[in-house]
Design a protein around this motif. Structure first.
Motif, PDB file in Angstrom:
ATOM      1  N   GLY A 261       0.807  -1.210  -0.135  1.00 53.02           N
ATOM      2  CA  GLY A 261      -0.112  -0.036  -0.112  1.00 53.02           C
ATOM      3  C   GLY A 261       0.871   1.119  -0.156  1.00 53.02           C
ATOM      4  N   VAL A 262       2.114   1.155   0.345  1.00 52.75           N
ATOM      5  CA  VAL A 262       3.009   2.160   0.439  1.00 52.75           C
ATOM      6  C   VAL A 262       3.090   2.919  -1.259  1.00 52.75           C
ATOM      7  CG1 VAL A 262       5.576   3.187   0.555  1.00 52.75           C
ATOM      8  CG2 VAL A 262       3.952   1.940   2.333  1.00 52.75           C
ATOM      9  N   GLU A 263       3.040   4.091  -1.461  1.00 57.00           N
ATOM     10  CA  GLU A 263       3.514   4.703  -2.667  1.00 57.00           C
ATOM     11  C   GLU A 263       4.977   4.507  -3.236  1.00 57.00           C
ATOM     12  OE1 GLU A 263       2.271   8.473  -5.533  1.00 57.00           O
ATOM     13  OE2 GLU A 263       3.240   8.838  -3.637  1.00 57.00           O
ATOM     14  N   ILE A 264       5.263   3.792  -4.247  1.00 62.59           N
ATOM     15  CA  ILE A 264       6.748   3.520  -4.475  1.00 62.59           C
ATOM     16  C   ILE A 264       7.478   4.930  -4.690  1.00 62.59           C
ATOM     17  CG2 ILE A 264       8.456   2.411  -6.075  1.00 62.59           C
ATOM     18  CD1 ILE A 264       6.058   0.283  -6.647  1.00 62.59           C
ATOM     19  N   ALA A 265       6.744   5.944  -5.207  1.00 60.98           N
ATOM     20  CA  ALA A 265       7.596   7.163  -5.427  1.00 60.98           C
ATOM     21  C   ALA A 265       8.162   7.828  -4.073  1.00 60.98           C
ATOM     22  CB  ALA A 265       6.774   8.232  -6.154  1.00 60.98           C
ATOM     23  N   SER A 266       7.203   7.445  -2.929  1.00 58.97           N
ATOM     24  CA  SER A 266       7.638   8.045  -1.607  1.00 58.97           C
ATOM     25  C   SER A 266       8.594   7.344  -1.076  1.00 58.97           C
ATOM     26  CB  SER A 266       6.412   7.730  -0.715  1.00 58.97           C
ATOM     27  OG  SER A 266       6.015   6.508  -0.274  1.00 58.97           O
ATOM     28  N   VAL A 267       8.748   6.309  -1.436  1.00 61.06           N
ATOM     29  CA  VAL A 267      10.327   5.516  -0.852  1.00 61.06           C
ATOM     30  C   VAL A 267      11.437   6.257  -1.460  1.00 61.06           C
ATOM     31  CG1 VAL A 267      11.440   3.541  -0.618  1.00 61.06           C
ATOM     32  CG2 VAL A 267       8.761   3.454  -0.835  1.00 61.06           C
ATOM     33  N   ASP A 268      11.435   6.478  -2.856  1.00 56.97           N
ATOM     34  CA  ASP A 268      12.559   7.251  -3.384  1.00 56.97           C
ATOM     35  C   ASP A 268      12.720   8.644  -2.714  1.00 56.97           C
ATOM     36  OD1 ASP A 268      14.346   7.710  -6.345  1.00 56.97           O
ATOM     37  OD2 ASP A 268      13.216   9.346  -5.676  1.00 56.97           O
ATOM     38  N   LYS A 269      11.488   9.434  -2.457  1.00 57.23           N
ATOM     39  CA  LYS A 269      11.295  10.789  -1.903  1.00 57.23           C
ATOM     40  C   LYS A 269      12.253  10.597  -0.484  1.00 57.23           C
ATOM     41  CE  LYS A 269       8.696  14.892  -0.946  1.00 57.23           C
ATOM     42  NZ  LYS A 269       9.344  14.970   0.457  1.00 57.23           N
ATOM     43  N   LYS A 270      11.891   9.481   0.259  1.00 54.50           N
ATOM     44  CA  LYS A 270      12.246   9.557   1.688  1.00 54.50           C
ATOM     45  C   LYS A 270      13.869   9.422   1.664  1.00 54.50           C
ATOM     46  CE  LYS A 270      12.103   8.646   6.186  1.00 54.50           C
ATOM     47  NZ  LYS A 270      11.642   9.408   6.970  1.00 54.50           N
ATOM     48  N   ALA A 271      14.370   8.610   0.725  1.00 53.04           N
ATOM     49  CA  ALA A 271      16.127   8.393   0.550  1.00 53.04           C
ATOM     50  C   ALA A 271      16.526   9.653   0.122  1.00 53.04           C
ATOM     51  CB  ALA A 271      16.153   7.299  -0.069  1.00 53.04           C
ATOM     52  N   ARG A 272      15.865  10.302  -0.898  1.00 54.88           N
ATOM     53  CA  ARG A 272      16.496  11.575  -1.560  1.00 54.88           C
ATOM     54  C   ARG A 272      16.336  12.671  -0.418  1.00 54.88           C
ATOM     55  NH1 ARG A 272      17.770  11.075  -6.544  1.00 54.88           N
ATOM     56  NH2 ARG A 272      16.529   9.103  -6.593  1.00 54.88           N
ATOM     57  N   ASP A 273      15.309  12.770   0.260  1.00 55.89           N
ATOM     58  CA  ASP A 273      15.160  13.830   1.146  1.00 55.89           C
ATOM     59  C   ASP A 273      16.379  13.904   2.330  1.00 55.89           C
ATOM     60  OD1 ASP A 273      13.078  15.082  -0.076  1.00 55.89           O
ATOM     61  OD2 ASP A 273      11.432  14.128   1.334  1.00 55.89           O
ATOM     62  N   ILE A 274      16.628  12.537   2.570  1.00 57.60           N
ATOM     63  CA  ILE A 274      17.844  12.422   3.594  1.00 57.60           C
ATOM     64  C   ILE A 274      18.917  12.905   3.165  1.00 57.60           C
ATOM     65  CG2 ILE A 274      19.038  10.773   5.022  1.00 57.60           C
ATOM     66  CD1 ILE A 274      16.523   9.154   5.229  1.00 57.60           C
ATOM     67  N   ILE A 275      19.389  12.434   1.934  1.00 57.04           N
ATOM     68  CA  ILE A 275      20.705  12.631   1.269  1.00 57.04           C
ATOM     69  C   ILE A 275      20.583  14.582   0.788  1.00 57.04           C
ATOM     70  CG2 ILE A 275      22.106  12.412  -0.835  1.00 57.04           C
ATOM     71  CD1 ILE A 275      21.444   9.556  -0.632  1.00 57.04           C
ATOM     72  N   GLY A 279      23.282  17.696   2.577  1.00 54.89           N
ATOM     73  CA  GLY A 279      23.989  18.418   1.530  1.00 54.89           C
ATOM     74  C   GLY A 279      24.502  17.764   0.442  1.00 54.89           C
ATOM     75  N   TYR A 280      24.189  16.544   0.025  1.00 57.28           N
ATOM     76  CA  TYR A 280      24.822  16.040  -1.153  1.00 57.28           C
ATOM     77  C   TYR A 280      23.617  15.594  -2.258  1.00 57.28           C
ATOM     78  CZ  TYR A 280      29.205  15.617   1.085  1.00 57.28           C
ATOM     79  OH  TYR A 280      30.493  15.977   1.613  1.00 57.28           O
ATOM     80  N   GLY A 281      22.473  16.249  -2.295  1.00 57.04           N
ATOM     81  CA  GLY A 281      21.406  15.777  -3.123  1.00 57.04           C
ATOM     82  C   GLY A 281      21.804  15.717  -4.547  1.00 57.04           C
ATOM     83  N   GLU A 282      22.651  16.689  -5.132  1.00 55.31           N
ATOM     84  CA  GLU A 282      23.170  16.831  -6.282  1.00 55.31           C
ATOM     85  C   GLU A 282      24.113  15.743  -6.802  1.00 55.31           C
ATOM     86  OE1 GLU A 282      24.692  20.627  -7.381  1.00 55.31           O
ATOM     87  OE2 GLU A 282      23.000  21.463  -7.040  1.00 55.31           O
ATOM     88  N   ASP A 283      24.366  14.978  -5.462  1.00 51.80           N
ATOM     89  CA  ASP A 283      25.348  13.767  -5.738  1.00 51.80           C
ATOM     90  C   ASP A 283      24.695  12.407  -5.695  1.00 51.80           C
ATOM     91  OD1 ASP A 283      27.787  15.355  -6.143  1.00 51.80           O
ATOM     92  OD2 ASP A 283      27.731  15.809  -4.076  1.00 51.80           O
ATOM     93  N   PHE A 284      23.319  12.410  -5.475  1.00 48.05           N
ATOM     94  CA  PHE A 284      22.617  11.152  -5.836  1.00 48.05           C
ATOM     95  C   PHE A 284      22.007  11.382  -7.129  1.00 48.05           C
ATOM     96  CE2 PHE A 284      18.689   8.866  -3.663  1.00 48.05           C
ATOM     97  CZ  PHE A 284      18.942   7.720  -4.435  1.00 48.05           C
ATOM     98  N   THR A 285      22.472  10.469  -7.981  1.00 50.34           N
ATOM     99  CA  THR A 285      22.373  10.989  -9.633  1.00 50.34           C
ATOM    100  C   THR A 285      21.489   9.787 -10.127  1.00 50.34           C
ATOM    101  OG1 THR A 285      24.245   9.800  -9.930  1.00 50.34           O
ATOM    102  CG2 THR A 285      24.319  12.350  -9.708  1.00 50.34           C
ATOM    103  N   HIS A 286      21.021   8.813  -9.520  1.00 50.01           N
ATOM    104  CA  HIS A 286      19.991   7.773 -10.122  1.00 50.01           C
ATOM    105  C   HIS A 286      18.789   7.318  -9.200  1.00 50.01           C
ATOM    106  CE1 HIS A 286      21.722   5.018  -7.082  1.00 50.01           C
ATOM    107  NE2 HIS A 286      22.913   5.470  -7.421  1.00 50.01           N
ATOM    108  N   ARG A 287      17.768   6.655  -9.852  1.00 53.15           N
ATOM    109  CA  ARG A 287      16.705   6.236  -9.052  1.00 53.15           C
ATOM    110  C   ARG A 287      17.237   5.399  -7.908  1.00 53.15           C
ATOM    111  NH1 ARG A 287      14.751   1.941 -13.691  1.00 53.15           N
ATOM    112  NH2 ARG A 287      16.740   0.477 -13.440  1.00 53.15           N
ATOM    113  N   LEU A 288      16.299   5.167  -6.917  1.00 53.81           N
ATOM    114  CA  LEU A 288      16.651   4.445  -5.625  1.00 53.81           C
ATOM    115  C   LEU A 288      16.800   3.170  -5.925  1.00 53.81           C
ATOM    116  CD1 LEU A 288      17.004   4.589  -2.636  1.00 53.81           C
ATOM    117  CD2 LEU A 288      14.631   4.586  -2.396  1.00 53.81           C
ATOM    118  N   GLY A 289      15.943   2.504  -6.716  1.00 52.61           N
ATOM    119  CA  GLY A 289      16.158   1.036  -7.076  1.00 52.61           C
ATOM    120  C   GLY A 289      15.366   0.485  -8.300  1.00 52.61           C
ATOM    121  N   HIS A 290      15.474  -0.819  -8.678  1.00 53.68           N
ATOM    122  CA  HIS A 290      15.003  -1.392  -9.925  1.00 53.68           C
ATOM    123  C   HIS A 290      14.559  -2.908  -9.249  1.00 53.68           C
ATOM    124  CE1 HIS A 290      18.488  -4.280  -9.808  1.00 53.68           C
ATOM    125  NE2 HIS A 290      19.106  -3.246  -9.542  1.00 53.68           N
TER     126      HIS A 290
END
Length: 357
Positions: A261-275, A279-290
């Motif tokens: 039931g969790v929206e998959i996009a929200s999982v990516d957002k969680k990890a991206r927000d932490i990074i 201070g390193y958001g620009e250095d996380f350059t790919h999707r969270l998973g496949h």
């Protein structure tokens, strides 16, 4: 043998009257028989309320009873004429995403169906949800990958090159029961770890280097995939330690939220927000998973554009990374199964900072 449950689920999803499957892995998934046809035509025709038909070049004749009709053809036969015998020109046809134009265009020109549309999504979505047997095979493959990671770090010593390490990996996998790689292994030393898809080269390991392994194997036909980042002989400096801990936090907190039931996009957002907040958001350059299964990369991803919901039986990677040359290149990747009431991380190799060598 034809897996009738999987075929039924595909037909339930299919929005056309029939589907012509050409992907050898999709045919393996549905029939339990794998072919590598090269440039020759290989097709599985699925139709509602009719027997499936498998079209195979005579070069690949086999005796197994797959529970369907087999049609053999020779290199000089007209593939289009062969297919038209089983196609209804008044009905629509779903075609495979990998179908070459040299096979598709003649069918369209001769109006072998009333309309043509991309139909492989019906198979892709079915493959994305693993059944009980597949889940056990995926667990076994990840278990071998865990054992292999423990062996790979023993290959690390001062003066060794990336390619020298990579060249020893296949033998380790086979000794542990794998049939081969699920993808070519990534071995990256130092700043090379800041290249997300670096391929092993002649870079020589030096004291203080980061050592990144992104590796996977095939066990009983199913793939594993895992990334761990180590430090050679020296504990990381303050900034590299910060980078590592940000990636670890992004990995573990995004995994913690996984459940049906969790929206998959929200999982990516969680990890991206932490990074990003670190201070390193620009250095996380790919999707969270496949997604993963018979192939290392299957249909479906963990990204900002996937608004589908997690379902029990889905297995995908969680692999946040930070890639900043001169500071650190770090990725931590696990495979995660969505269960009925939560999740199960299939990899058990720890996430702790580890100094090796």
């Amino acid at each position: 043998m034809l897996n009738t449950d999987r075929v039924r689920r595909v037909l339930d999803k299919l929005q056309q009257d029939a589907l012509l499957v050409m992907d050898p892995y999709a045919i393996d998934y549905l029939c339990g028989k794998h072919f590598e046809p090269g440039e020759r035509f290989l097709g599985l025709l699925l139709r509602k309320d009719k027997e499936p038909v498998l079209y195979v070049n005579a070069l690949f004749r086999f005796d197994d009873d797959l529970g369907l009709r087999k049609v053999y053809y020779d290199d000089t036969d007209d593939v289009t004429a062969m297919l038209r015998k089983d196609l209804d020109p008044s009905q629509s046809l779903g075609v495979d995403k990998i179908m070459p134009a040299r096979f598709l265009l003649p069918l369209m020109e001769q109006k072998a169906a009333s309309s043509f549309a991309l139909g492989s999504l019906a198979v892709d979505e079915t493959r994305a949800v693993k059944d009980r047997h597949e889940i056990e095979l995926m667990r076994a493959s990840s278990h071998v990958n865990d054992l292999a990671m423990e062996q790979f770090k023993k290959l690390i010593h001062e003066g060794v090159t990336e390619v020298e390490v990579a060249d020893q990996m296949l033998a380790i996998y086979k000794k542990l029961g794998a049939s081969g790689y699920s993808f070519d292994p990534i071995v990256a030393f130092g700043d090379n770890a800041a290249d997300p898809h670096h391929m092993p080269d002649d870079t020589v390991l030096e004291e203080g280097d980061i050592v990144l392994f992104d590796v996977g194997c095939v066990v009983n036909g199913y793939c594993s995939d895992m990334t761990r980042t180590f430090f050679f002989k020296q504990y990381p400096d303050k900034e590299a330690e910060k980078v590592y801990n940000l990636v670890r936090e992004a990995n573990e907190q995004s995994e913690e939220m996984l459940k049906p039931g969790v929206e998959i996009a929200s999982v990516d957002k969680k990890a991206r927000d932490i990074i990003t907040n670190g201070g390193y958001g620009e250095d996380f350059t790919h999707r969270l998973g496949h997604f993963i299964g018979l192939q290392d990369h299957e249909y479906g991803d963990v990204s900002s554009t996937n608004h589908n919901l997690e379902e029990p039986g889905m297995i995908h990677s969680i692999e946040p990374g930070i890639y900043h040359p001169g500071i650190a290149g770090v990725r931590i990747e696990d495979l995660v199964l969505i269960t009925e009431d939560g999740h199960e991380v299939l990899n058990h190799y720890p996430h702790d900072i580890e100094v090796i060598g």
